[in-house]
Design a protein around this motif. Structure first.
Motif, PDB file in Angstrom:
ATOM      1  N   ALA A  86      32.388  43.259  47.763  1.00 41.42           N
ATOM      2  CA  ALA A  86      32.777  41.867  47.512  1.00 41.42           C
ATOM      3  C   ALA A  86      34.168  41.801  46.893  1.00 41.42           C
ATOM      4  N   LEU A  87      34.464  42.716  45.988  1.00 47.07           N
ATOM      5  CA  LEU A  87      35.785  42.724  45.353  1.00 47.07           C
ATOM      6  C   LEU A  87      36.889  42.992  46.368  1.00 47.07           C
ATOM      7  N   ARG A  88      36.621  43.869  47.322  1.00 50.51           N
ATOM      8  CA  ARG A  88      37.623  44.118  48.364  1.00 50.51           C
ATOM      9  C   ARG A  88      37.829  42.875  49.218  1.00 50.51           C
ATOM     10  N   LEU A  89      36.724  42.172  49.526  1.00 48.18           N
ATOM     11  CA  LEU A  89      36.825  40.935  50.301  1.00 48.18           C
ATOM     12  C   LEU A  89      37.634  39.892  49.531  1.00 48.18           C
ATOM     13  N   TYR A  90      37.345  39.735  48.242  1.00 48.95           N
ATOM     14  CA  TYR A  90      38.046  38.735  47.441  1.00 48.95           C
ATOM     15  C   TYR A  90      39.513  39.101  47.248  1.00 48.95           C
ATOM     16  N   ASP A  91      39.800  40.386  47.282  1.00 49.17           N
ATOM     17  CA  ASP A  91      41.199  40.818  47.249  1.00 49.17           C
ATOM     18  C   ASP A  91      41.903  40.361  48.522  1.00 49.17           C
ATOM     19  N   ARG A  92      41.275  40.590  49.684  1.00 53.15           N
ATOM     20  CA  ARG A  92      41.889  40.183  50.951  1.00 53.15           C
ATOM     21  C   ARG A  92      42.066  38.668  51.018  1.00 53.15           C
ATOM     22  N   GLN A  93      41.155  37.915  50.386  1.00 49.19           N
ATOM     23  CA  GLN A  93      41.245  36.458  50.385  1.00 49.19           C
ATOM     24  C   GLN A  93      42.219  35.925  49.340  1.00 49.19           C
ATOM     25  N   GLY A  94      42.755  36.818  48.499  1.00 41.20           N
ATOM     26  CA  GLY A  94      43.680  36.392  47.458  1.00 41.20           C
ATOM     27  C   GLY A  94      43.000  35.805  46.238  1.00 41.20           C
ATOM     28  N   LEU A  95      41.671  35.930  46.145  1.00 44.72           N
ATOM     29  CA  LEU A  95      40.946  35.363  45.006  1.00 44.72           C
ATOM     30  C   LEU A  95      41.027  36.255  43.771  1.00 44.72           C
ATOM     31  N   LEU A  96      40.879  37.564  43.987  1.00 46.92           N
ATOM     32  CA  LEU A  96      40.851  38.507  42.869  1.00 46.92           C
ATOM     33  C   LEU A  96      41.675  39.750  43.216  1.00 46.92           C
ATOM     34  N   PRO A  97      42.976  39.621  43.312  1.00 46.19           N
ATOM     35  CA  PRO A  97      43.791  40.817  43.578  1.00 46.19           C
ATOM     36  C   PRO A  97      43.777  41.737  42.361  1.00 46.19           C
ATOM     37  N   PRO A  98      43.658  43.037  42.564  1.00 45.86           N
ATOM     38  CA  PRO A  98      43.672  43.959  41.420  1.00 45.86           C
ATOM     39  C   PRO A  98      45.025  43.961  40.740  1.00 45.86           C
ATOM     40  N   ALA A  99      45.013  44.331  39.480  1.00 45.58           N
ATOM     41  CA  ALA A  99      46.262  44.386  38.726  1.00 45.58           C
ATOM     42  C   ALA A  99      47.106  45.591  39.142  1.00 45.58           C
ATOM     43  N   TYR A 100      46.423  46.652  39.630  1.00 44.50           N
ATOM     44  CA  TYR A 100      47.156  47.854  40.020  1.00 44.50           C
ATOM     45  C   TYR A 100      46.341  48.595  41.070  1.00 44.50           C
ATOM     46  N   VAL A 101      47.014  49.106  42.098  1.00 43.31           N
ATOM     47  CA  VAL A 101      46.376  49.930  43.125  1.00 43.31           C
ATOM     48  C   VAL A 101      47.112  51.260  43.175  1.00 43.31           C
ATOM     49  N   ASP A 102      46.374  52.340  43.016  1.00 42.70           N
ATOM     50  CA  ASP A 102      46.967  53.669  43.086  1.00 42.70           C
ATOM     51  C   ASP A 102      47.435  53.919  44.514  1.00 42.70           C
ATOM     52  N   GLY A 103      48.725  54.164  44.681  1.00 35.85           N
ATOM     53  CA  GLY A 103      49.289  54.336  46.012  1.00 35.85           C
ATOM     54  C   GLY A 103      48.754  55.535  46.746  1.00 35.85           C
ATOM     55  N   ALA A 104      48.319  56.552  46.040  1.00 33.62           N
ATOM     56  CA  ALA A 104      47.843  57.781  46.681  1.00 33.62           C
ATOM     57  C   ALA A 104      46.358  57.712  46.996  1.00 33.62           C
ATOM     58  N   THR A 105      45.568  57.207  46.047  1.00 33.94           N
ATOM     59  CA  THR A 105      44.111  57.214  46.222  1.00 33.94           C
ATOM     60  C   THR A 105      43.562  55.882  46.726  1.00 33.94           C
ATOM     61  N   GLY A 106      44.329  54.798  46.545  1.00 35.95           N
ATOM     62  CA  GLY A 106      43.835  53.479  46.919  1.00 35.95           C
ATOM     63  C   GLY A 106      42.894  52.880  45.899  1.00 35.95           C
ATOM     64  N   TYR A 107      42.677  53.561  44.772  1.00 37.90           N
ATOM     65  CA  TYR A 107      41.774  53.041  43.746  1.00 37.90           C
ATOM     66  C   TYR A 107      42.335  51.740  43.168  1.00 37.90           C
ATOM     67  N   ARG A 108      41.452  50.785  42.944  1.00 39.74           N
ATOM     68  CA  ARG A 108      41.834  49.491  42.400  1.00 39.74           C
ATOM     69  C   ARG A 108      41.499  49.429  40.913  1.00 39.74           C
ATOM     70  N   TYR A 109      42.378  48.778  40.164  1.00 41.09           N
ATOM     71  CA  TYR A 109      42.175  48.598  38.725  1.00 41.09           C
ATOM     72  C   TYR A 109      42.417  47.130  38.377  1.00 41.09           C
ATOM     73  N   TYR A 110      41.649  46.625  37.401  1.00 37.44           N
ATOM     74  CA  TYR A 110      41.691  45.215  37.040  1.00 37.44           C
ATOM     75  C   TYR A 110      41.930  45.036  35.545  1.00 37.44           C
ATOM     76  N   LEU A 111      42.549  43.924  35.220  1.00 39.46           N
ATOM     77  CA  LEU A 111      42.732  43.560  33.822  1.00 39.46           C
ATOM     78  C   LEU A 111      41.418  43.037  33.247  1.00 39.46           C
ATOM     79  N   PRO A 112      41.105  43.314  31.996  1.00 38.78           N
ATOM     80  CA  PRO A 112      39.908  42.733  31.380  1.00 38.78           C
ATOM     81  C   PRO A 112      39.915  41.200  31.436  1.00 38.78           C
ATOM     82  N   ALA A 113      41.110  40.600  31.389  1.00 32.84           N
ATOM     83  CA  ALA A 113      41.206  39.141  31.431  1.00 32.84           C
ATOM     84  C   ALA A 113      40.747  38.569  32.768  1.00 32.84           C
ATOM     85  N   GLN A 114      40.682  39.419  33.826  1.00 37.89           N
ATOM     86  CA  GLN A 114      40.257  38.938  35.131  1.00 37.89           C
ATOM     87  C   GLN A 114      38.737  38.786  35.240  1.00 37.89           C
TER      88      GLN A 114
END
Length: 292
Positions: A31-59
């Motif tokens: 669901a988080l990946r879907l919401y990222d694609r929809q622009g609802l919940l973009p992660p604060a940082y994405v590791d360019g090598a691994t693709g891992y997503r990270y989020y701010l606690p405020a999100q």
């Protein structure tokens, strides 16, 4: 070149991994990946090598709001629009969405009643659902707009065409009565009418001049609608929605037959109330047939 591990550690310090964020928000990683694609919940940082997503606690709070809005059945595009607004405007957008939901629910409830009557073989007119009345309608000058269209296109066209005609009526002596729509032939999923939107006006000559100035290519007309006796039922905003409005037409037609009368013209809908300000259970429209 890949970032040094220490750089990644600094960049993700204080952030939540997608797994931790999913647990905090009760959202799946999918669901988080879907919401990222929809622009609802973009992660604060994405590791360019691994693709891992990270989020701010405020999100977390934003994510929980998305979850609650989804539980209301709100489409993702509407959620995105709400989240772009500030507090009061977001609340107003939610109110508007929920009013639409309640209107659709009221329409479905009316449709269930109509279908129950049809499936059980009971007459909608004899069941007391509708009270048929009659009224004498005087000769009336009108300006009109005729269009071939199917049932899905009808609601938007009625609002737009009546708006155009009411604006034009200012140059035709003003509006003298409620607007109405005449169905010269069936408007359904398969049949395209035509339908004619009409607005009564005070000055027929001015109306004819208005039509002549714009040509007749758009189906514009100006004419004198003859006097007639009208048999009608009064319905609510919820009952106007197709196909449940067909129950009202059925009731009037059945009553005409029972009374030994004859239809003297095409059926019509007469809109006597302000549509936007009406609730689902407010009476807004007369479903009618000219009779003799």
């Amino acid at each position: 070149m890949r970032n040094h591990p220490e750089d990644d550690t600094r960049r993700t310090a204080g952030l939540l991994s997608i797994g931790a964020f999913a647990r905090r928000t009760r959202l799946s990683a999918k669901a988080l990946r879907l919401y990222d694609r929809q622009g609802l919940l973009p992660p604060a940082y994405v590791d360019g090598a691994t693709g891992y997503r990270y989020y701010l606690p405020a999100q977390v709070e934003r994510a929980r709001t998305v979850v609650l809005l989804r539980r209301l059945g709100m489409p993702l595009a509407d959620i995105a629009a709400v989240l772009r607004l500030d507090g009061e405007r977001a609340a107003a957008a939610l109110d508007g969405y929920w009013a639409d939901v309640e209107e659709r629910h009221a329409a479905r409830r009316t449709l269930v009643g109509y279908l129950r009557g049809r499936l059980s073989g009971r007459s909608t007119a004899m069941s007391g659902t509708f009270e048929v009345r009659t009224v004498e309608v005087p000769e009336t000058a009108v300006i009109g707009e005729t269009r071939h269209l199917v049932s899905d296109e009808l609601p938007a066209w009625i609002g737009d065409s009546l708006g155009r005609l009411e604006e034009a009526a200012e140059d035709c002596g003003g509006i003298t009565g409620p607007p109405f729509v005449i169905y010269h032939s069936d408007v359904t999923e398969e049949s395209d009418g035509p339908a004619e939107a009409c607005v009564p006006v005070a000055d027929l000559d001015a109306a004819r001049a208005w039509v002549a100035a714009r040509g007749r290519a758009r189906g514009l007309t100006a004419r004198m609608e003859p006097a007639y006796r009208m048999a009608y039922v009064r319905i609510t905003k919820a009952q106007v929605v197709y196909p449940q409005i067909l129950a009202a037409f059925d009731a009037v037609e059945e009553w005409i037959t029972q009374e030994g009368l004859t239809p003297a013209g095409p059926c019509r809908e007469v809109y006597f109330a302000e549509w936007d300000g009406a609730g689902p259970e407010d009476e807004v429209c007369d479903v009618a047939f000219p009779v003799r």
